[in-house]
Design an enzyme around this catalytic site. Sequence first.
Site, mmCIF file in Angstrom:
data_model
loop_
_atom_site.group_PDB
_atom_site.id
_atom_site.type_symbol
_atom_site.label_atom_id
_atom_site.label_comp_id
_atom_site.label_asym_id
_atom_site.label_seq_id
_atom_site.Cartn_x
_atom_site.Cartn_y
_atom_site.Cartn_z
ATOM 1 N N HIS A 161 -9.009 3.680 -2.159
ATOM 2 C CA HIS A 161 -7.646 3.185 -1.938
ATOM 3 C C HIS A 161 -7.196 2.248 -3.057
ATOM 4 O O HIS A 161 -7.055 1.042 -2.850
ATOM 5 C CB HIS A 161 -7.586 2.475 -0.584
ATOM 6 C CG HIS A 161 -6.227 2.026 -0.167
ATOM 7 N ND1 HIS A 161 -5.054 2.611 -0.600
ATOM 8 C CD2 HIS A 161 -5.849 1.016 0.675
ATOM 9 C CE1 HIS A 161 -4.026 1.989 -0.068
ATOM 10 N NE2 HIS A 161 -4.476 1.019 0.713
ATOM 11 N N CYS B 11 0.808 -1.230 0.000
ATOM 12 C CA CYS B 11 0.000 0.000 0.000
ATOM 13 C C CYS B 11 0.834 1.269 0.000
ATOM 14 O O CYS B 11 0.293 2.365 -0.204
ATOM 15 C CB CYS B 11 -0.943 -0.003 1.195
ATOM 16 S SG CYS B 11 -2.083 -1.408 1.224
ATOM 17 N N CYS C 204 -13.738 1.259 7.001
ATOM 18 C CA CYS C 204 -12.745 0.514 6.230
ATOM 19 C C CYS C 204 -12.617 1.119 4.838
ATOM 20 O O CYS C 204 -13.616 1.445 4.205
ATOM 21 C CB CYS C 204 -13.160 -0.948 6.088
ATOM 22 S SG CYS C 204 -13.469 -1.806 7.653
ATOM 23 N N SER C 205 -11.387 1.259 4.354
ATOM 24 C CA SER C 205 -11.193 1.780 3.008
ATOM 25 C C SER C 205 -11.667 0.751 1.992
ATOM 26 O O SER C 205 -11.495 -0.454 2.175
ATOM 27 C CB SER C 205 -9.723 2.115 2.767
ATOM 28 O OG SER C 205 -8.904 0.971 2.931
#
Length: 400
Positions: free
Chosen positions: A343, A84, A213-214
């Site tokens: 994301h 990430c 939560c992404s």
Amino acid sequence: MPRKVFVIGVGMTKFEKPGRREGWDYPAMVAESGTAALNDAGLDYSAVQEVYAGYVYGDSTSGQRAVYELGATGVPVVNVNNNCATGSSALWLAARSVKGGLADCVLAVGFEKMAPGSLSEVWPDREGPLSRHVRALAESRGPGAPMAPWMFAAAGQEHMEKYGTTAEQFAKIAHKNHRHSVDNPFAQFRREFSLDEILAAPTIVGPLTKLQCSPTSDGSAAAILASEEFVDHHGLAAQAIEVVGQSVVTDREDTFDGTAAAIVGAHMSRTAAQRVYDQAGLGPEDVDVIELHDCFSTNELLTYEALGLCAPGEGGELVDAGRTTHGGTWVVNPSGGLISKGHPLGATGLAQCAELTWQLRGTAGKRQVPAAATRSGVALAHNIGLGGAAVVTAYRPAER
């Protein structure tokens, strides 16, 4: 002597739910973000001397295929994958090239075309890069799934047990970020959810509900970095943003000190942040606006403490006091953050760069942080990937 490094152009696509834009493949994403960055800098792709292309899910040399949409000029194209933290790792490589005098104009671009749903292993026939982390966390907290929310939820549970942090305080972080995203045309979600809606959403792994939560996302972001000589030659000082500090830190032995916070990168983040403060001659009290890695609301709170915004254990108090939104001490994730903006893994770090560039230029529209748009404005970015890497970057406007 190391040279100064400046961001002279940024661009990004709107982040989208995977598959929402029919036929939107990663080369088209990069054509959109890369062209926007070039146009922002007033440059043709022929001015770019090197490219660092970041993505997590894709075959080898996808970076080349993507940037060929901008031009095929024979320049070096290096593919980057740091989970990430991929986008900010590409940015770090580009900055090092300029800082070291190897190039004067470098493109960092990140992109991701993702599958819907929770992240999953692509190569189950070999040792997983997170296997040591997962085993250590399971030994201390017990096993769980899905993997990513389980890991960050465990860190949140640990914080609750140690410091008395509440589920509502974590939910308030998501409430803030969803509220911020309403004014961001690039965000995947642009709806303000109430605190009650966030708490009542389906639980993924307690204390995390779905709205904390992404999401998985498709999208791309890009930044063009240049030397001071290049900036002066092209008359770009009025829009240039200087990279005044940058650090990449990977796992150390204290990642496995038995705490869940360490497993999800708290020590890496703290170390990277301190190195950046030292490089830039700044402290957290000098920062006006922050884009940080809120893959889950629990991680935003942990990162407050890692970046030195408050002492360990005081993240919940920071939330309750409203110190991380407009009218507070800092505005954290004015873009909506990962939770609401989205994301797409390879693009996230470069989207942070784009947002902070706009903030320091004073061109962020309704989400503008007034203090950032001054000659003394300071912005901080934090991007983390498990397995692991933490990247922290400090920015301020070029001297004009």
